[in-house]
Design an enzyme around this catalytic site. Structure first.
Site, PDB file in Angstrom:
ATOM      1  N   GLY A  87     -14.047  -2.790   1.497  1.00 43.34           N
ATOM      2  CA  GLY A  87     -14.816  -2.556   0.269  1.00 43.34           C
ATOM      3  C   GLY A  87     -15.639  -3.800   0.027  1.00 43.34           C
ATOM      4  O   GLY A  87     -15.080  -4.850  -0.289  1.00 43.34           O
ATOM      5  N   HIS A  88     -16.938  -3.723   0.252  1.00 45.06           N
ATOM      6  CA  HIS A  88     -17.815  -4.891   0.152  1.00 45.06           C
ATOM      7  C   HIS A  88     -18.745  -4.720  -1.043  1.00 45.06           C
ATOM      8  O   HIS A  88     -19.584  -3.823  -1.054  1.00 45.06           O
ATOM      9  CB  HIS A  88     -18.607  -5.063   1.461  1.00 45.06           C
ATOM     10  CG  HIS A  88     -17.722  -5.295   2.651  1.00 45.06           C
ATOM     11  ND1 HIS A  88     -18.151  -5.202   3.945  1.00 45.06           N
ATOM     12  CD2 HIS A  88     -16.408  -5.632   2.721  1.00 45.06           C
ATOM     13  CE1 HIS A  88     -17.136  -5.469   4.769  1.00 45.06           C
ATOM     14  NE2 HIS A  88     -16.070  -5.729   4.045  1.00 45.06           N
TER      15      HIS A  88
ATOM     16  N   GLN B 122     -12.440  -7.012   6.585  1.00 48.62           N
ATOM     17  CA  GLN B 122     -11.081  -7.555   6.403  1.00 48.62           C
ATOM     18  C   GLN B 122     -11.115  -9.090   6.520  1.00 48.62           C
ATOM     19  O   GLN B 122     -12.133  -9.697   6.238  1.00 48.62           O
ATOM     20  CB  GLN B 122     -10.088  -6.936   7.403  1.00 48.62           C
ATOM     21  CG  GLN B 122      -9.743  -5.483   7.097  1.00 48.62           C
ATOM     22  CD  GLN B 122     -10.787  -4.484   7.530  1.00 48.62           C
ATOM     23  OE1 GLN B 122     -11.223  -4.485   8.666  1.00 48.62           O
ATOM     24  NE2 GLN B 122     -11.198  -3.614   6.632  1.00 48.62           N
TER      25      GLN B 122
ATOM     26  N   ASN C  55     -11.549   1.242   5.081  1.00 51.20           N
ATOM     27  CA  ASN C  55     -10.552   0.395   4.405  1.00 51.20           C
ATOM     28  C   ASN C  55     -11.264  -0.781   3.736  1.00 51.20           C
ATOM     29  O   ASN C  55     -10.787  -1.336   2.755  1.00 51.20           O
ATOM     30  CB  ASN C  55      -9.476  -0.111   5.388  1.00 51.20           C
ATOM     31  CG  ASN C  55     -10.040  -0.685   6.684  1.00 51.20           C
ATOM     32  OD1 ASN C  55     -11.224  -0.552   6.980  1.00 51.20           O
ATOM     33  ND2 ASN C  55      -9.187  -1.308   7.468  1.00 51.20           N
TER      34      ASN C  55
ATOM     35  N   ASP D 108     -11.587  -9.539   1.153  1.00 49.61           N
ATOM     36  CA  ASP D 108     -12.133  -9.650  -0.206  1.00 49.61           C
ATOM     37  C   ASP D 108     -12.556 -11.068  -0.564  1.00 49.61           C
ATOM     38  O   ASP D 108     -12.462 -11.486  -1.725  1.00 49.61           O
ATOM     39  CB  ASP D 108     -11.119  -9.124  -1.246  1.00 49.61           C
ATOM     40  CG  ASP D 108     -10.674  -7.712  -0.926  1.00 49.61           C
ATOM     41  OD1 ASP D 108     -11.490  -6.967  -0.367  1.00 49.61           O
ATOM     42  OD2 ASP D 108      -9.520  -7.371  -1.222  1.00 49.61           O
TER      43      ASP D 108
ATOM     44  N   LYS E 294     -17.481 -11.443   1.355  1.00 56.27           N
ATOM     45  CA  LYS E 294     -18.323 -11.311   2.556  1.00 56.27           C
ATOM     46  C   LYS E 294     -19.542 -10.441   2.282  1.00 56.27           C
ATOM     47  O   LYS E 294     -20.631 -10.714   2.765  1.00 56.27           O
ATOM     48  CB  LYS E 294     -17.508 -10.671   3.699  1.00 56.27           C
ATOM     49  CG  LYS E 294     -16.266 -11.433   4.072  1.00 56.27           C
ATOM     50  CD  LYS E 294     -15.451 -10.680   5.119  1.00 56.27           C
ATOM     51  CE  LYS E 294     -14.846  -9.385   4.628  1.00 56.27           C
ATOM     52  NZ  LYS E 294     -13.797  -9.515   3.616  1.00 56.27           N
TER      53      LYS E 294
ATOM     54  N   ARG F 161      -5.020  -7.107  -7.087  1.00 50.74           N
ATOM     55  CA  ARG F 161      -4.822  -8.024  -5.969  1.00 50.74           C
ATOM     56  C   ARG F 161      -3.814  -9.098  -6.387  1.00 50.74           C
ATOM     57  O   ARG F 161      -3.844  -9.574  -7.518  1.00 50.74           O
ATOM     58  CB  ARG F 161      -6.148  -8.681  -5.587  1.00 50.74           C
ATOM     59  CG  ARG F 161      -7.150  -7.687  -5.010  1.00 50.74           C
ATOM     60  CD  ARG F 161      -8.485  -8.349  -4.705  1.00 50.74           C
ATOM     61  NE  ARG F 161      -9.464  -7.386  -4.219  1.00 50.74           N
ATOM     62  CZ  ARG F 161     -10.786  -7.495  -4.400  1.00 50.74           C
ATOM     63  NH1 ARG F 161     -11.291  -8.534  -5.042  1.00 50.74           N
ATOM     64  NH2 ARG F 161     -11.597  -6.576  -3.942  1.00 50.74           N
TER      65      ARG F 161
HETATM   66  P1  GDP Z   1     -15.513  -8.558   0.461  1.00 50.37           P
HETATM   67  O1  GDP Z   1     -14.583  -7.462   0.825  1.00 50.37           O
HETATM   68  O2  GDP Z   1     -15.227  -9.828   1.185  1.00 50.37           O
HETATM   69  O3  GDP Z   1     -16.967  -8.171   0.553  1.00 50.37           O
HETATM   70  O4  GDP Z   1     -15.236  -8.880  -1.085  1.00 50.37           O
HETATM   71  P2  GDP Z   1     -15.048  -7.790  -2.276  1.00 50.37           P
HETATM   72  O5  GDP Z   1     -16.379  -7.255  -2.643  1.00 50.37           O
HETATM   73  O6  GDP Z   1     -13.973  -6.830  -1.966  1.00 50.37           O
HETATM   74  O7  GDP Z   1     -14.463  -8.731  -3.409  1.00 50.37           O
HETATM   75  C1  GDP Z   1     -15.155  -9.853  -3.862  1.00 50.37           C
HETATM   76  C2  GDP Z   1     -15.380  -9.684  -5.378  1.00 50.37           C
HETATM   77  O8  GDP Z   1     -15.842 -10.903  -5.909  1.00 50.37           O
HETATM   78  C3  GDP Z   1     -16.445  -8.672  -5.733  1.00 50.37           C
HETATM   79  O9  GDP Z   1     -16.148  -8.115  -6.978  1.00 50.37           O
HETATM   80  C4  GDP Z   1     -17.718  -9.523  -5.800  1.00 50.37           C
HETATM   81  O10 GDP Z   1     -18.707  -8.954  -6.637  1.00 50.37           O
HETATM   82  C5  GDP Z   1     -17.169 -10.765  -6.401  1.00 50.37           C
HETATM   83  N1  GDP Z   1     -17.819 -12.031  -6.014  1.00 50.37           N
HETATM   84  C6  GDP Z   1     -18.334 -12.392  -4.819  1.00 50.37           C
HETATM   85  N2  GDP Z   1     -18.702 -13.698  -4.839  1.00 50.37           N
HETATM   86  C7  GDP Z   1     -18.397 -14.146  -6.080  1.00 50.37           C
HETATM   87  C8  GDP Z   1     -18.478 -15.434  -6.717  1.00 50.37           C
HETATM   88  O11 GDP Z   1     -18.906 -16.423  -6.135  1.00 50.37           O
HETATM   89  N3  GDP Z   1     -18.028 -15.498  -8.002  1.00 50.37           N
HETATM   90  C9  GDP Z   1     -17.531 -14.437  -8.680  1.00 50.37           C
HETATM   91  N4  GDP Z   1     -17.122 -14.617  -9.923  1.00 50.37           N
HETATM   92  N5  GDP Z   1     -17.421 -13.227  -8.099  1.00 50.37           N
HETATM   93  C10 GDP Z   1     -17.839 -13.089  -6.823  1.00 50.37           C
HETATM   94  P1  IMO Z   2     -12.459  -6.029   3.082  1.00 49.39           P
HETATM   95  O1  IMO Z   2     -13.406  -5.795   4.232  1.00 49.39           O
HETATM   96  C1  IMO Z   2      -8.376  -6.460   1.649  1.00 49.39           C
HETATM   97  C2  IMO Z   2      -5.258  -4.344   3.893  1.00 49.39           C
HETATM   98  C3  IMO Z   2      -4.544  -3.219   3.177  1.00 49.39           C
HETATM   99  C4  IMO Z   2      -3.168  -3.309   3.822  1.00 49.39           C
HETATM  100  C5  IMO Z   2      -3.505  -3.666   5.268  1.00 49.39           C
HETATM  101  C6  IMO Z   2      -3.522  -2.467   6.215  1.00 49.39           C
HETATM  102  O2  IMO Z   2     -12.910  -5.434   1.797  1.00 49.39           O
HETATM  103  O3  IMO Z   2     -12.095  -7.465   2.985  1.00 49.39           O
HETATM  104  P2  IMO Z   2      -5.261  -0.479   6.546  1.00 49.39           P
HETATM  105  O4  IMO Z   2      -5.721   0.581   5.583  1.00 49.39           O
HETATM  106  O5  IMO Z   2      -6.338  -1.329   7.084  1.00 49.39           O
HETATM  107  O6  IMO Z   2      -4.372   0.087   7.611  1.00 49.39           O
HETATM  108  O7  IMO Z   2      -4.298  -1.432   5.650  1.00 49.39           O
HETATM  109  O8  IMO Z   2      -4.791  -4.263   5.233  1.00 49.39           O
HETATM  110  N1  IMO Z   2      -6.730  -4.234   3.930  1.00 49.39           N
HETATM  111  C7  IMO Z   2      -7.559  -4.969   3.178  1.00 49.39           C
HETATM  112  N2  IMO Z   2      -7.301  -5.869   2.201  1.00 49.39           N
HETATM  113  N3  IMO Z   2      -9.644  -6.220   2.017  1.00 49.39           N
HETATM  114  C8  IMO Z   2      -9.921  -5.351   3.007  1.00 49.39           C
HETATM  115  O9  IMO Z   2     -11.157  -5.174   3.503  1.00 49.39           O
HETATM  116  C9  IMO Z   2      -8.855  -4.645   3.614  1.00 49.39           C
HETATM  117  N4  IMO Z   2      -8.780  -3.716   4.582  1.00 49.39           N
HETATM  118  C10 IMO Z   2      -7.471  -3.489   4.774  1.00 49.39           C
HETATM  119  O10 IMO Z   2      -4.491  -3.444   1.784  1.00 49.39           O
HETATM  120  O11 IMO Z   2      -2.450  -4.392   3.288  1.00 49.39           O
HETATM  121 MG    MG Z   3     -13.308  -6.108  -0.111  1.00 46.68          MG
END
Ligand code: GDP
Ligand code: IMO
Ligand code: MG
Length: 411
Positions: A40-41, A208, A38, A13, A16, A289
């Site tokens: 979520g982007h 991840q 698993n 998270d 990416k 989180r």
């Molecule tokens: P990922 O799993 O690495 O793709 O990240 P996630 O999408 O799960 O979580 C990142 C969160 O931060 C999402 O809600 C994005 O929309 C948000 N986000 C990404 N870059 C920025 C940033 O520079 N500033 C803010 N405020 N939010 C961001």
């Molecule tokens: P992105 O790509 C954050 C965490 C789960 C748990 C552990 C194992 O969005 O960054 P799993 O279901 O993979 O067996 O769970 O890994 N986890 C993540 N945490 N971002 C993710 O993906 C994750 N994918 C798995 O919360 O702690």
């Molecule tokens: Mg994510």
């Protein structure tokens, strides 16, 4: 060949998805090599919010081909739903990628229901899918080329586990989708070889983060794959050395979902305010989180394992007004100062972070587009990260939208 890998350096998270989507404008292929739904982007584009779980985050750009590697584990129900707003002709899936079925989800829930095994997974069947793969009894996408064969293999697997779900009904429901999917199921290694010969550019997207890596993360509180682009060779069927640049994505602070040690975690009104402002709730499960300070000990290890050549700092806008602003530079463990991550989770739980405190700033960074325009204190925070980690910060993200990005020139 132009290539770039994007990898999260913390617990996932890191933002990416936003970076992959933004950079995808300049790449021909966007390639996910591991993990499953698993992930979520989150991507904002054309005034809409997309949360991608299985599809590579380049799919929103109509010119891209999006590739899912053999290192991925794919839930067909989830894929069907996720593909709805997109064009299947933009997708290629490895014939060697493993399939997640209701049995895998059931096994995941069973393990999570057992106190000694619970680690707070996403319950998507990820662990069982990689377990069955390593145990050589998994099902692969190539089985879908013949529905009768798929049904037979699935029945065998369900029988082995005494799992009583109706195979006929499951396969019947999925058959129209499987038929639509078939042209997309290919030998990804050969596809990428041909793309390279044509001079096409490749953006590799890790899911991840490095502290969730099966070997190098906070075992056993990890996922079951290797987020590192150094594993992309195996996870795609390409030689080592194709990836010339690896961009390590660092959230300006740290977050973690699920259980496991987290030395710099804190829970007070400051962390709660960060959670609300940054909407720090799991993009896959909605869980809040956990929040902590930036941890350079973990980052240092992550950089090495992932072969990072440069950095992107994300969610930097969220640090405005955060006080105290601290970065963990060392751990104190058994009376010593250490700069490495102890292998055992119990030991990692025992470390005390040693912090350096930084001056905070109040300015809103979300509309800033040049490094020079950042407040002095913000630059000092970044400079400390850069000099300690010995990697250039090339990008600073100051908001979720594509244009909220500062490109730092290092000339
Ligand atoms: P990922 O799993 O690495 O793709 O990240 P996630 O999408 O799960 O979580 C990142 C969160 O931060 C999402 O809600 C994005 O929309 C948000 N986000 C990404 N870059 C920025 C940033 O520079 N500033 C803010 N405020 N939010 C961001
Ligand atoms: P992105 O790509 C954050 C965490 C789960 C748990 C552990 C194992 O969005 O960054 P799993 O279901 O993979 O067996 O769970 O890994 N986890 C993540 N945490 N971002 C993710 O993906 C994750 N994918 C798995 O919360 O702690
Ligand atoms: Mg994510």
């Amino acid at each position: 060949m132009k290539s770039l890998a994007i990898v999260g350096l913390q617990f996932g998270d890191e933002g990416k998805g936003k970076l992959t989507d933004t950079f995808a404008a300049n790449f021909d292929l966007v390639i996910r090599y591991q993990g499953g739904n698993n992930a979520g982007h989150t991507v904002y584009a054309h005034g809409k919010k997309y949360v991608l779980h299985l599809l590579p985050s380049g799919i929103i750009h109509a010119h891209t081909i999006n590739v899912m590697g053999n290192g991925m584990v794919i839930d067909l129900d989830a894929l069907e739903k996720e593909l709805e707003p997109f064009h299947i002709h933009q997708l290629r899936i490895s014939d060697r990628a493993h399939i997640i079925t209701p049995l895998h989800r059931y096994l995941d829930a069973q393990a999570e229901g057992n106190a000694s095994q619970k680690i707070g997974t996403t319950l998507k069947g990820i662990g069982p899918a990689y377990q069955l793969k390593a145990g050589r009894i998994g099902l692969r996408m190539s089985s879908l080329m013949n529905v009768d064969r798929f049904k037979f293999e699935l029945k065998q697997l369900y029988d082995f586990y005494g799992f009583n779900e109706d195979v006929e009904a499951y396969v019947q429901r999925l058959t129209p989708f499987i038929q639509r999917l078939r042209p997309a199921i290919v030998d990804v290694g050969s596809l990428l070889e041909a793309a390279k010969e044509k001079g096409q550019s490749m953006l590799f997207e890790g899911a991840q983060g490095m502290m969730l890596d099966l070997d190098h993360g906070t075992y056993p509180f990890v996922t079951s794959s290797h987020p590192s682009p150094t594993s992309a060779a195996i996870d795609l069927g390409i030689p080592q050395g194709w990836i010339s640049r690896t961009l390590g994505v660092v959230k300006a602070y740290t977050t973690r979902v699920g259980e496991g040690p987290f030395p710099t975690e804190y829970d007070n009104e400051v962390s709660q305010s960060i959670r609300e402002r940054a909407h720090e709730y799991g993009a896959t499960t909605g869980r809040p989180r956990r929040i902590g300070h930036l941890d350079l000990v973990m980052l240092k290890q992550a950089l090495r394992v992932a072969g990072v050549t440069e950095l992107a700092v994300t969610l930097f806008d969220i640090l405005s007004g955060v006080e105290p602003l601290k970065i963990c530079t060392h751990y104190r463990f058994q009376e010593k100062e250490i700069m490495t991550v102890p292998a055992h989770a119990d030991d990692l739980k025992q470390v005390t972070p040693v912090y350096q405190t930084f001056s905070s700033w109040q300015e809103d960074l979300s509309t800033i587009r040049t490094y020079e325009a950042l407040p002095k204190a913000a630059k000092a925070y970044l400079r400390f990260i850069e000099t300690t980690l010995k990697r250039p910060i090339r990008f600073i993200s100051v908001g979720p939208q594509r244009e909220q990005l500062i490109e730092v020139s290092h000339d």
